[in-house]
Scaffold this active site. Structure first.
Site, PDB file in Angstrom:
ATOM      1  CD  GLU A 173      -1.680  60.446 -25.094  1.00 37.45           C
ATOM      2  OE1 GLU A 173      -1.419  59.316 -24.624  1.00 37.45           O
ATOM      3  OE2 GLU A 173      -2.594  61.158 -24.648  1.00 37.45           O
ATOM      4  NE  ARG A 220      -8.847  59.142 -20.234  1.00 37.17           N
ATOM      5  CZ  ARG A 220      -9.195  59.843 -21.296  1.00 37.17           C
ATOM      6  NH1 ARG A 220      -8.849  59.441 -22.508  1.00 37.17           N
ATOM      7  NH2 ARG A 220      -9.900  60.950 -21.163  1.00 37.17           N
ATOM      8  CB  THR A 252      -4.145  27.440   4.658  1.00 37.16           C
ATOM      9  OG1 THR A 252      -5.256  26.586   4.869  1.00 37.16           O
ATOM     10  CG2 THR A 252      -4.248  28.679   5.492  1.00 37.16           C
ATOM     11  CG  HIS A 291       1.605  61.900 -23.093  1.00 42.46           C
ATOM     12  ND1 HIS A 291       1.867  63.057 -23.766  1.00 42.46           N
ATOM     13  CD2 HIS A 291       2.800  61.255 -22.960  1.00 42.46           C
ATOM     14  CE1 HIS A 291       3.167  63.125 -24.044  1.00 42.46           C
ATOM     15  NE2 HIS A 291       3.750  62.043 -23.564  1.00 42.46           N
ATOM     16  N   PRO A 346      -1.199  30.755   7.757  1.00 39.72           N
ATOM     17  CG  PRO A 346      -2.931  30.479   9.302  1.00 39.72           C
ATOM     18  CD  PRO A 346      -1.693  29.819   8.790  1.00 39.72           C
ATOM     19  CE1 TYR A 402      -5.054  26.082   8.015  1.00 36.34           C
ATOM     20  CE2 TYR A 402      -5.386  27.753   9.688  1.00 36.34           C
ATOM     21  CZ  TYR A 402      -5.839  27.067   8.591  1.00 36.34           C
ATOM     22  OH  TYR A 402      -7.063  27.340   8.050  1.00 36.34           O
ATOM     23  CG  ASN A 415      -2.619  70.168 -24.106  1.00 37.38           C
ATOM     24  OD1 ASN A 415      -1.731  70.094 -23.268  1.00 37.38           O
ATOM     25  ND2 ASN A 415      -3.155  69.082 -24.661  1.00 37.38           N
ATOM     26  CE1 TYR A 468      -6.955  45.493   5.374  1.00 33.94           C
ATOM     27  CE2 TYR A 468      -5.685  47.520   5.496  1.00 33.94           C
ATOM     28  CZ  TYR A 468      -6.234  46.411   6.104  1.00 33.94           C
ATOM     29  OH  TYR A 468      -6.056  46.224   7.444  1.00 33.94           O
ATOM     30  NE  ARG A 470      -3.268  65.359 -20.140  1.00 35.22           N
ATOM     31  CZ  ARG A 470      -4.297  65.910 -20.801  1.00 35.22           C
ATOM     32  NH1 ARG A 470      -5.451  66.071 -20.184  1.00 35.22           N
ATOM     33  NH2 ARG A 470      -4.175  66.288 -22.053  1.00 35.22           N
ATOM     34  CG  HIS A 471       1.962  67.026 -21.190  1.00 39.13           C
ATOM     35  ND1 HIS A 471       1.161  68.074 -21.607  1.00 39.13           N
ATOM     36  CD2 HIS A 471       1.405  65.916 -21.726  1.00 39.13           C
ATOM     37  CE1 HIS A 471       0.193  67.627 -22.376  1.00 39.13           C
ATOM     38  NE2 HIS A 471       0.306  66.307 -22.461  1.00 39.13           N
ATOM     39  NE  ARG A 481       1.744  66.146 -25.430  1.00 35.89           N
ATOM     40  CZ  ARG A 481       1.885  65.468 -26.551  1.00 35.89           C
ATOM     41  NH1 ARG A 481       2.840  65.795 -27.407  1.00 35.89           N
ATOM     42  NH2 ARG A 481       1.083  64.452 -26.826  1.00 35.89           N
ATOM     43  CE1 TYR A 506     -10.503  63.277 -29.133  1.00 35.52           C
ATOM     44  CE2 TYR A 506     -10.487  65.328 -27.930  1.00 35.52           C
ATOM     45  CZ  TYR A 506     -10.056  64.030 -28.075  1.00 35.52           C
ATOM     46  OH  TYR A 506      -9.185  63.483 -27.158  1.00 35.52           O
TER      47      TYR A 506
END
Ligand code: F6P
Length: 514
Positions: free
Chosen positions: A386, A457, A166, A452, A58, A240, A305, A489, A298-299, A362, A397
């Site tokens: 990127e 992400r 263990t 980027h 442990p 143990y 942009n 944790y 990010r840059h 950038r 888009y």
């Protein structure tokens, strides 16, 4: 500066001992990959899955190591899950057993522990044998293509279960092998797919810090004073120690195992070879307990942009340059704060801070002020460029939707695996970015990554343990720093919105120009 010489010695033909793993010999490690005749005997398809069996007394960091492995393997698209015997005990018997529960003369306790171990192992086996997602994942892969890796990894066909207990006696380890290789299982495991990872730690400082910072906060010690809890946990460790049998080459020659001594000071490898065991080993070799901070940004705003154009290599706008200044001031400020705060086992390294950028203009322009400060080392990485949007580069888009509707739809259907014509998918990016991850884990100094949207992400999903397929729409806004501090944790995360400061700086510059 002392120069570290790698020292490697073969204890026999099967194992290699490495002192100072930071400096590995560049020649490949020779391991005995002799074919096993296990499945000739059983006339069964071998399972492709792996089981990592943690071993150790442990408070030796086993659960921390298990979590690090899970985070890394899941990020590599290998489905990884932990089965923890301590949690199962609390679930089956309730929390709060005193150290007598582990006493070797307590036969009832011994029986209960055996039963809990078996139940945990059975749950692990049930999970491993369940291949429900296979069909769905395979069909997605057929439609949109996989990553830059062998198909079975990109399809998430390989699972890895970690048995976190263990497992300190030879008898117990043999029992685990017997269950996992049982020929009555739908697909028994090959013995070399069972990897024992033993954490041996004799550094009293690390053990004490582990007991004080983690163990006594467990629900086993709810309502108990810190002093009493520490005493009881030390008694549990003693119980143990009386039965502990470390993995020894003489007796367990045929086991695949990695022994990690004093959290990374020395490694012993036996029968470790192949893609997944190699990745497990790489992850273990980079684990350390030094406290450090990672800032993701990010840059600054780029010309593209402002027009909503994908990809490209445009310059920063005036506002983008203001962000470069604000970011530099922010990091200096934070460094000053941290300098007075740190208390921990390993002395934190606050100087010689690293700043990583991609090769694109950038990000490099955003690192401008760091380059002119000798306290920072700016490193450029091609692998942090990127996402390559292929035929969609330089388009908005809206234009993609109008002019390339099939590309738009495929992206909407599965953004993680979708690879634009001549471009790359998020999944491709994982394997591209992986060398930077290995280096990131090895670092002990604070690190600022100026990346980027898509790259951040992927990095964010790794750092926070999120499954990467869930990260493709995460908000990664401009003018924002994400602070990530790994701890025992998981991680602590904070976001700093620097928009107001950037706006002020911008107004100041504009007024000076008038
Ligand atoms: O729009 C900025 C940008 O960095 C593009 O260069 C890149 O193609 C895009 O973000 C990635 O984000 P998403 O996958 O959401 O389009």
């Amino acid at each position: 500066m002392p120069t570290h010489q790698p020292s490697a010695s073969f204890s026999n033909h099967e194992s290699l001992e490495i002192s100072n793993p930071q400096v590995l010999p560049s020649t490949p490690i020779a391991v005995d990959c002799e074919e096993s005749n296990f499945f000739q005997d059983h006339k069964k398809n071998p399972s492709k899955h792996y089981v990592i069996v943690m071993v150790g007394l442990p408070a030796r960091g086993k659960s921390y190591i298990a979590r690090q492995l899970t985070k890394y393997l899941n990020w590599l698209n290998i489905d990884c899950s932990i089965f923890n015997a301590g949690e199962k005990r609390r679930e089956m018997l309730g929390a709060g057993q005193s150290s007598f529960f582990w006493d070797k003369n307590n036969s009832e306790g011994q029986e209960q522990r055996k039963r809990i171990g078996l139940v945990t192992l059975q749950e692990l086996i049930d999970w491993l044998m369940l291949d429900e997602t296979e069909n769905e994942e395979s069909s997605k892969k057929m439609k949109y293509g996989g990553g830059n890796c062998a198909e079975e990894y990109t399809k998430r066909e390989i699972k890895c279960a970690i048995f976190d207990a263990t497992n300190t006696t030879r008898e117990r380890r043999q029992m685990i092998i017997d269950h996992l290789t049982d020929k009555n299982l739908p697909r028994p495991l090959e013995p070399n797919h069972i990897i024992f990872v033993e954490s041996i730690c004799n550094n009293p400082q690390i053990i004490e810090a582990n007991v004080r910072d983690i163990k006594i906060k467990s629900s086993d010690y709810k309502g108990v004073s810190a002093e009493q809890a520490i005493n009881d946990f030390m008694q549990r460790i003693k119980a143990y120690e009386q039965v502990y049998e470390t993995i020894s080459d003489d007796e367990e020659k045929r086991l695949s195992y990695i022994q990690m001594i004093d959290i990374g000071k020395k490694f012993i490898l036996n029968r470790i070879g192949g893609y997944v065991p190699g990745k497990i080993n790489q992850c273990l070799m980079n684990i350390h307990l030094a406290p450090r901070v990672i800032w993701l940004s990010r840059h600054g705003e780029s010309m593209d942009n402002t027009m909503g154009l994908l990809g490209g290599d445009s310059n920063l706008t005036e506002k983008g340059q203001c962000y470069a200044k604000v970011l530099y001031r922010f990091v200096k400020r934070m460094q000053e704060e941290r300098r007075n705060q740190e208390i921990s086992i390993e002395k934190p390294q606050l100087d010689n801070m690293m700043v990583w950028t991609s090769l694109l203009k950038r990000t490099q322009q955003t690192s401008f002020h760091f380059k002119h400060d000798e306290n920072f080392k700016v490193v450029r990485w091609r692998c942090l460029n990127e996402l390559d949007a292929g035929v969609c580069e330089g388009m908005t888009y809206e234009r993609v939707k109008e002019e390339l509707p099939h590309e738009y739809e495929a992206r909407e259907a599965d953004k993680f695996r979708y690879r634009p014509q001549n471009g790359e998918s998020y999944l491709d990016m994982i394997y591209r970015i992986e060398p930077a991850i290995a280096e990131l884990e090895r670092q002990r100094c604070p690190l600022l990554i100026i990346g980027h949207q898509a790259v951040n992400r992927i990095l964010y999903s790794y750092l926070t343990g999120l499954r990467p397929e869930t990260c493709t729409r995460l908000p990664i806004p401009l003018n924002t720093v994400i602070e990530i501090i790994p701890n025992a944790y998981g991680v602590e995360e904070k976001r700093y919105d620097l928009n107001q400061e950037v706006q002020k700086e911008y107004e100041l510059i504009m007024s000076q120009k008038k």
